[in-house]
Design an enzyme around this catalytic site. Structure first.
Site, PDB file in Angstrom:
ATOM      1  N   SER A 115     -10.341  -0.193  -1.950  1.00 56.16           N
ATOM      2  CA  SER A 115      -8.985  -0.047  -1.422  1.00 56.16           C
ATOM      3  C   SER A 115      -8.779  -0.709  -0.070  1.00 56.16           C
ATOM      4  CB  SER A 115      -8.667   1.448  -1.249  1.00 56.16           C
ATOM      5  OG  SER A 115      -8.768   2.135  -2.465  1.00 56.16           O
ATOM      6  N   ILE A 126       0.123   3.421   2.414  1.00 54.16           N
ATOM      7  CA  ILE A 126       0.070   2.727   1.132  1.00 54.16           C
ATOM      8  C   ILE A 126      -1.359   2.250   0.921  1.00 54.16           C
ATOM      9  CG2 ILE A 126       0.929   0.772  -0.213  1.00 54.16           C
ATOM     10  CD1 ILE A 126       3.086   2.912   0.486  1.00 54.16           C
ATOM     11  N   GLU A 127      -1.931   2.637  -0.189  1.00 55.96           N
ATOM     12  CA  GLU A 127      -3.282   2.224  -0.574  1.00 55.96           C
ATOM     13  C   GLU A 127      -3.152   1.303  -1.780  1.00 55.96           C
ATOM     14  OE1 GLU A 127      -7.458   4.377  -2.026  1.00 55.96           O
ATOM     15  OE2 GLU A 127      -5.739   5.593  -1.417  1.00 55.96           O
ATOM     16  N   ILE A 128      -3.704   0.100  -1.681  1.00 55.89           N
ATOM     17  CA  ILE A 128      -3.727  -0.843  -2.795  1.00 55.89           C
ATOM     18  C   ILE A 128      -5.178  -0.923  -3.238  1.00 55.89           C
ATOM     19  CG2 ILE A 128      -3.321  -3.215  -3.538  1.00 55.89           C
ATOM     20  CD1 ILE A 128      -1.167  -3.393  -1.346  1.00 55.89           C
TER      21      ILE A 128
END
Length: 133
Positions: A115, A126-128
């Protein structure tokens, strides 16, 4: 038989500025903005991606029923992607979006993920993430 849930249909994100939120989530995260009218006839906005949806409520003008304490910046959301995090890092740098942390290993709903973390205009985390197979 004990009842159980099967999936998440949508969630609601309270934001300060609908247009600013739409710009971020469409231009930076690649979601699609969708205007819709529920049964009460009001005009509302949602962000769609995959088979999910995020409904947007403007702070101070939330639709009923609503969370007990709706507030911009209180969400922590993790999104999965098929692109490499290196591609995301390049994309975010082009848009002057700061990565707060990562890439770092985490545990997702179905297993290990890698992440990066950033913030939306309201300060939501916001975690991608990419699944690690």
């Amino acid at each position: 038989m004990k009842p159980k849930l099967t999936s998440l249909d949508h969630l609601v994100l309270t934001v300060r500025d609908i247009d600013q939120a739409i710009a971020f989530y469409t231009d930076i995260l690649g979601m699609t903005a969708e205007r819709f009218q529920p049964a009460d006839g009001t005009t509302r906005w949602a962000l769609t991606f995959g088979t999910q949806k995020i409904n947007l409520h403007r702070a101070g003008h939330e639709f009923e029923p609503k969370a007990a304490q709706p507030k911009p910046g209180a969400a922590d959301l993790c999104f999965l992607t098929d692109l490499s995090l290196a591609e995301w890092q390049t994309h975010l740098a082009r848009h002057d979006i700061e990565i707060e942390e990562g890439p770092v290993p985490r545990t997702g709903a179905t297993g290990p993920i890698l992440s990066i973390y950033l913030r939306d205009p309201d300060g939501n985390l916001i975690e991608i993430s990419t699944p690690q197979r």
